[in-house]
Design an enzyme around this catalytic site. Structure first.
Site, PDB file in Angstrom:
ATOM      1  N   GLY A  12       0.788  -1.229   0.000  1.00  0.00           N
ATOM      2  CA  GLY A  12       0.000   0.000   0.000  1.00  0.00           C
ATOM      3  C   GLY A  12       0.819   1.278   0.000  1.00  0.00           C
ATOM      4  N   SER A  13       2.042   1.213  -0.516  1.00  0.00           N
ATOM      5  CA  SER A  13       2.831   2.457  -0.561  1.00  0.00           C
ATOM      6  C   SER A  13       2.192   3.468  -1.509  1.00  0.00           C
ATOM      7  CB  SER A  13       4.290   2.192  -0.953  1.00  0.00           C
ATOM      8  OG  SER A  13       4.412   1.828  -2.303  1.00  0.00           O
ATOM      9  N   LYS A  65     -16.710 -14.114  -8.900  1.00  0.00           N
ATOM     10  CA  LYS A  65     -16.298 -12.712  -8.898  1.00  0.00           C
ATOM     11  C   LYS A  65     -17.534 -11.811  -8.919  1.00  0.00           C
ATOM     12  CE  LYS A  65     -12.875 -11.641 -11.661  1.00  0.00           C
ATOM     13  NZ  LYS A  65     -11.598 -10.987 -11.357  1.00  0.00           N
ATOM     14  N   MET A  90      -4.201  -7.028  -7.090  1.00  0.00           N
ATOM     15  CA  MET A  90      -3.722  -8.065  -7.998  1.00  0.00           C
ATOM     16  C   MET A  90      -4.833  -8.970  -8.538  1.00  0.00           C
ATOM     17  SD  MET A  90      -0.819  -7.028  -8.338  1.00  0.00           S
ATOM     18  CE  MET A  90       0.932  -7.072  -8.057  1.00  0.00           C
ATOM     19  N   ARG A  91      -5.944  -8.362  -8.959  1.00  0.00           N
ATOM     20  CA  ARG A  91      -7.059  -9.111  -9.542  1.00  0.00           C
ATOM     21  C   ARG A  91      -7.638  -8.357 -10.711  1.00  0.00           C
ATOM     22  NH1 ARG A  91      -9.211 -13.158  -6.781  1.00  0.00           N
ATOM     23  NH2 ARG A  91      -7.866 -13.478  -4.989  1.00  0.00           N
ATOM     24  N   LEU A  92      -8.161  -9.105 -11.665  1.00  0.00           N
ATOM     25  CA  LEU A  92      -8.849  -8.451 -12.781  1.00  0.00           C
ATOM     26  C   LEU A  92     -10.216  -7.958 -12.305  1.00  0.00           C
ATOM     27  CD1 LEU A  92      -8.082 -10.814 -15.794  1.00  0.00           C
ATOM     28  CD2 LEU A  92      -7.268  -8.470 -15.457  1.00  0.00           C
ATOM     29  N   ILE A  93     -10.595  -6.797 -12.794  1.00  0.00           N
ATOM     30  CA  ILE A  93     -11.916  -6.242 -12.489  1.00  0.00           C
ATOM     31  C   ILE A  93     -12.927  -6.847 -13.460  1.00  0.00           C
ATOM     32  CG2 ILE A  93     -13.267  -4.109 -12.412  1.00  0.00           C
ATOM     33  CD1 ILE A  93     -11.163  -4.234 -10.206  1.00  0.00           C
ATOM     34  N   ASN A 107      -5.645   2.365 -13.057  1.00  0.00           N
ATOM     35  CA  ASN A 107      -4.655   1.448 -12.483  1.00  0.00           C
ATOM     36  C   ASN A 107      -3.259   2.014 -12.696  1.00  0.00           C
ATOM     37  OD1 ASN A 107      -3.601  -1.053 -11.425  1.00  0.00           O
ATOM     38  ND2 ASN A 107      -3.150  -1.691 -13.526  1.00  0.00           N
ATOM     39  N   HIS A 109       0.703   0.592 -13.218  1.00  0.00           N
ATOM     40  CA  HIS A 109       1.404  -0.645 -13.568  1.00  0.00           C
ATOM     41  C   HIS A 109       2.898  -0.360 -13.739  1.00  0.00           C
ATOM     42  CE1 HIS A 109       1.840  -4.669 -15.209  1.00  0.00           C
ATOM     43  NE2 HIS A 109       2.602  -4.149 -16.143  1.00  0.00           N
TER      44      HIS A 109
HETATM   45  C1  GAR Z   1       3.166  -1.174  -7.524  1.00  0.00           C
HETATM   46  O1  GAR Z   1       4.494  -1.181  -8.008  1.00  0.00           O
HETATM   47  C2  GAR Z   1       2.186  -1.289  -8.666  1.00  0.00           C
HETATM   48  O2  GAR Z   1       2.637  -0.647  -9.832  1.00  0.00           O
HETATM   49  C3  GAR Z   1       2.128  -2.768  -8.870  1.00  0.00           C
HETATM   50  O3  GAR Z   1       2.131  -3.304  -7.569  1.00  0.00           O
HETATM   51  C4  GAR Z   1       2.901  -2.450  -6.722  1.00  0.00           C
HETATM   52  C5  GAR Z   1       2.111  -2.184  -5.467  1.00  0.00           C
HETATM   53  O4  GAR Z   1       2.899  -1.528  -4.517  1.00  0.00           O
HETATM   54  N1  GAR Z   1       0.965  -3.155  -9.594  1.00  0.00           N
HETATM   55  C6  GAR Z   1       0.910  -4.193 -10.432  1.00  0.00           C
HETATM   56  O5  GAR Z   1       1.856  -4.921 -10.662  1.00  0.00           O
HETATM   57  C7  GAR Z   1      -0.432  -4.386 -11.119  1.00  0.00           C
HETATM   58  N2  GAR Z   1      -0.346  -5.372 -12.154  1.00  0.00           N
HETATM   59  P1  GAR Z   1       2.230  -0.869  -3.229  1.00  0.00           P
HETATM   60  O6  GAR Z   1       1.315  -1.925  -2.596  1.00  0.00           O
HETATM   61  O7  GAR Z   1       3.357  -0.520  -2.334  1.00  0.00           O
HETATM   62  O8  GAR Z   1       1.430   0.324  -3.681  1.00  0.00           O
END
Ligand code: GAR
Length: 187
Positions: A12-13, A65, A90-93, A107, A109
């Site tokens: 969750g950063s 879902k 980490m799930r598809l909507i 989103n 990425h």
């Molecule tokens: C982030 O780097 C985000 O871009 C990635 O997960 C991390 C979450 O970090 N997302 C994906 O890979 C989506 N496919 P966080 O929990 O510290 O925000």
């Protein structure tokens, strides 16, 4: 103020960066809810500290879902959420949320899309020996990281190991996501 829900599955950063930008007055929004599919995730603790309600669910406890998204949708409507912000979710909507929040789900990425969609984009970037790594913010559609690109930032991989690339990506994300959301909400 635009009312948003942040969906996250892990550290969750990015939620933190968004909450901090709201607090600092750099992002004119209100984080009404954190939604997580991982009740033990660090993001739940972060939400609590930030004074944001969180809504956890366990996907395997539902038959589909469609059923858990219907429940999420009701919660979002109850709190009058206008935008859904995915931040390491980490799930598809699925269709239930896509239809309820048409063109209002975004989103982030960790690659320069359309290169390296899907899981472990940083690992994919390193394994491919790509020249550039980076971050993309995009609208969410039914595909895996395929929606319309809103903003993007990249940098050369050369001279950086995986840990350094990852660190640089997070630095970029924490600036780019709040700034992009502010642009979206003020247009
Ligand atoms: C982030 O780097 C985000 O871009 C990635 O997960 C991390 C979450 O970090 N997302 C994906 O890979 C989506 N496919 P966080 O929990 O510290 O925000």
């Amino acid at each position: 103020l635009t009312r948003i829900a942040v969906f996250a599955s892990g550290n969750g950063s990015n939620f933190q960066a968004i909450a901090d930008a709201v607090q600092a007055g750099e992002l004119q929004a209100e984080v009404a809810l954190v939604v997580t599919d991982k009740p033990q995730a660090v993001v739940v603790e972060r939400a609590k500290k930030a004074g944001v309600e969180s809504f956890s669910f366990i996907p395997s406890e539902f038959d589909s879902k469609q059923l858990y998204e219907q429940m999420i949708k009701e919660k979002l409507e109850e709190l009058e959420v206008e935008w859904v912000v995915l931040a390491g979710y980490m799930r598809l909507i699925g269709p239930v949320l896509l239809e309820a929040f048409e063109n209002r789900i975004v989103n982030i990425h960790p690659s320069v899309l359309p290169a390296f969609p899907g899981k472990d984009a940083i690992g994919q970037t390193m394994a491919a020996g790509a020249e550039n790594a980076g971050v993309t913010v995009h609208f969410v559609d039914a595909g895996m990281d395929t929606g319309k690109i809103i903003s993007q930032e990249s940098f050369p991989v050369a001279g950086r190991d995986r840990a350094a690339v990852e660190q640089k990506i997070h630095e970029i994300e924490h600036q780019l996501y709040p700034a992009t959301l502010q642009q979206l909400f003020s247009r």
